[in-house]
Design a protein around this motif. Sequence first.
Motif, short mmCIF file in Angstrom:
data_model
loop_
_atom_site.label_atom_id
_atom_site.label_comp_id
_atom_site.label_asym_id
_atom_site.label_seq_id
_atom_site.Cartn_x
_atom_site.Cartn_y
_atom_site.Cartn_z
N ALA A 149 5.11 17.89 -14.96
CA ALA A 149 4.14 16.86 -15.34
C ALA A 149 4.81 15.64 -15.97
O ALA A 149 4.15 14.62 -16.21
N ILE A 150 6.11 15.75 -16.21
CA ILE A 150 6.85 14.62 -16.82
C ILE A 150 7.37 13.71 -15.71
O ILE A 150 7.98 14.18 -14.74
N PRO A 151 7.16 12.41 -15.82
CA PRO A 151 7.62 11.47 -14.77
C PRO A 151 9.13 11.20 -14.88
O PRO A 151 9.56 10.13 -15.33
N PHE A 152 9.93 12.18 -14.48
CA PHE A 152 11.38 12.01 -14.53
C PHE A 152 11.84 10.92 -13.55
O PHE A 152 11.17 10.63 -12.55
N THR A 153 12.98 10.36 -13.84
CA THR A 153 13.60 9.42 -12.90
C THR A 153 14.08 10.20 -11.68
O THR A 153 14.15 11.43 -11.70
N ARG A 154 14.42 9.49 -10.63
CA ARG A 154 14.87 10.16 -9.40
C ARG A 154 16.09 11.03 -9.67
O ARG A 154 16.22 12.13 -9.12
N LYS A 155 16.95 10.58 -10.56
CA LYS A 155 18.16 11.34 -10.87
C LYS A 155 17.85 12.67 -11.53
O LYS A 155 18.59 13.65 -11.36
N LEU A 156 16.77 12.72 -12.28
CA LEU A 156 16.40 13.94 -13.02
C LEU A 156 15.22 14.67 -12.38
O LEU A 156 14.65 15.57 -12.99
N ALA A 157 14.88 14.32 -11.17
CA ALA A 157 13.69 14.86 -10.53
C ALA A 157 13.73 16.38 -10.35
O ALA A 157 12.69 17.03 -10.26
N ARG A 158 14.93 16.94 -10.30
CA ARG A 158 15.05 18.38 -10.06
C ARG A 158 15.06 19.21 -11.34
O ARG A 158 15.20 20.43 -11.30
N VAL A 159 14.91 18.55 -12.48
CA VAL A 159 14.91 19.27 -13.76
C VAL A 159 13.87 20.39 -13.80
O VAL A 159 14.18 21.51 -14.25
N PRO A 160 12.62 20.17 -13.36
CA PRO A 160 11.65 21.27 -13.41
C PRO A 160 12.10 22.51 -12.64
O PRO A 160 11.96 23.64 -13.12
N ALA A 161 12.65 22.31 -11.45
CA ALA A 161 13.10 23.44 -10.63
C ALA A 161 14.32 24.11 -11.26
O ALA A 161 14.43 25.35 -11.26
N ILE A 162 15.21 23.31 -11.82
CA ILE A 162 16.43 23.86 -12.42
C ILE A 162 16.09 24.68 -13.67
O ILE A 162 16.52 25.82 -13.81
N ALA A 163 15.32 24.10 -14.56
CA ALA A 163 14.98 24.78 -15.81
C ALA A 163 14.01 25.94 -15.58
O ALA A 163 14.13 27.00 -16.21
N GLY A 164 13.08 25.76 -14.66
CA GLY A 164 12.08 26.79 -14.41
C GLY A 164 12.61 28.00 -13.67
O GLY A 164 11.94 29.03 -13.59
N GLY A 165 13.83 27.89 -13.15
CA GLY A 165 14.37 29.01 -12.36
C GLY A 165 15.47 29.78 -13.06
O GLY A 165 16.20 30.54 -12.43
N HIS A 166 15.58 29.63 -14.39
CA HIS A 166 16.72 30.25 -15.07
C HIS A 166 16.64 31.77 -15.15
O HIS A 166 17.59 32.42 -15.60
N HIS A 167 15.52 32.35 -14.71
CA HIS A 167 15.43 33.81 -14.66
C HIS A 167 15.48 34.34 -13.22
O HIS A 167 15.25 35.53 -12.98
N GLU A 168 15.78 33.46 -12.28
CA GLU A 168 15.96 33.91 -10.90
C GLU A 168 17.31 34.64 -10.78
O GLU A 168 18.23 34.39 -11.55
N LYS A 169 17.40 35.57 -9.83
CA LYS A 169 18.62 36.33 -9.60
C LYS A 169 19.10 36.12 -8.17
O LYS A 169 18.28 35.98 -7.25
N LEU A 170 20.39 36.11 -7.98
CA LEU A 170 20.94 35.88 -6.64
C LEU A 170 20.47 36.92 -5.64
O LEU A 170 20.36 36.64 -4.44
N ASN A 171 20.17 38.13 -6.11
CA ASN A 171 19.73 39.19 -5.20
C ASN A 171 18.22 39.15 -4.94
O ASN A 171 17.68 40.06 -4.30
N GLY A 172 17.55 38.13 -5.46
CA GLY A 172 16.12 37.98 -5.20
C GLY A 172 15.21 38.78 -6.11
O GLY A 172 13.99 38.80 -5.92
N LYS A 173 15.78 39.44 -7.12
CA LYS A 173 14.99 40.30 -8.00
C LYS A 173 14.60 39.61 -9.31
O LYS A 173 14.18 40.27 -10.25
N GLY A 174 14.74 38.30 -9.35
CA GLY A 174 14.37 37.56 -10.55
C GLY A 174 12.93 37.07 -10.48
O GLY A 174 12.14 37.49 -9.64
N TYR A 175 12.60 36.16 -11.36
CA TYR A 175 11.25 35.60 -11.42
C TYR A 175 11.33 34.16 -11.91
O TYR A 175 12.37 33.75 -12.43
N PRO A 176 10.34 33.31 -11.67
CA PRO A 176 8.98 33.65 -11.20
C PRO A 176 8.80 33.63 -9.68
O PRO A 176 7.80 34.14 -9.17
N LEU A 177 9.74 33.05 -8.94
CA LEU A 177 9.54 32.87 -7.50
C LEU A 177 10.29 33.88 -6.64
O LEU A 177 10.08 33.94 -5.43
#
Length: 240
Positions: A149-177
């Motif tokens: 919901a934050i209007p990041f600049t183009r350079k920081l546009a991937r911050v939501p995906a980067i921060a929101g995925g810190h519990h993902e696992k390389l083997n696919g057994k992480g979360y939330p996605l």
Amino acid sequence: MHIIEKRRKLEALCDRIEMVRLRFLLLKAQVEMAALKGRLLSMASCPHSTAACPFREEKSGEIEQELAALDEELAFLTDLNQTMDYVSDEKLARLRLIAKRQYLDNGVRQPVLTEDELENLAIRQGNVTGAELSLMREHAAISRKLLAAIPFTRKLARVPAIAGGHHEKLNGKGYPLGLKGEEIPLQTRILAIADIYDALTAHDRPYKAPLRKEEALQILDGMAQNGEIAGELLAVFKRI
């Protein structure tokens, strides 16, 4: 009380083991009262010779054994409430057997453990239930939503995906996605290692003691071997 502040399995606004303790004290008192009533009735049935009364010493011994068993069961529940270790099938079976005990509450039989207390004490490892764990895991998705919901600049546009995925696992057994492998951004894979290390060594977690650096790195090594985190990034992390 927030879930992350939960230090014992029965902890809510207070540690509910105290409620369990009170029920056991009441149950012990009821056992003693029933025994006393039995003794009085026995004495009344043979007023001329108490030695001939059916209430004998072996009966007193049985009552003492029953009271001792209640003390042992309460001690077992108290230990189960505090432990973070893996709970064996044998201990779970004993827990469910204890849960069948009942006491009288204004003439109505009630279990010494409520269903919720039984569910919490039956946690296999750690101190949170499956529902509580699911609630805790929502923070990753919430973080992603808030950041999106934050209007990041183009350079920081991937911050939501980067921060929101810190519990993902390389083997696919992480979360939330449940992302796996290259689906997880490089920055997220780096953040995941730092986040796990911080969680393992943090001094502000009431539900666990902090691990030493060596212990934390050993756990991270195991996670890398299991394909959960990137081994090559972990090697760089160790050199920092």
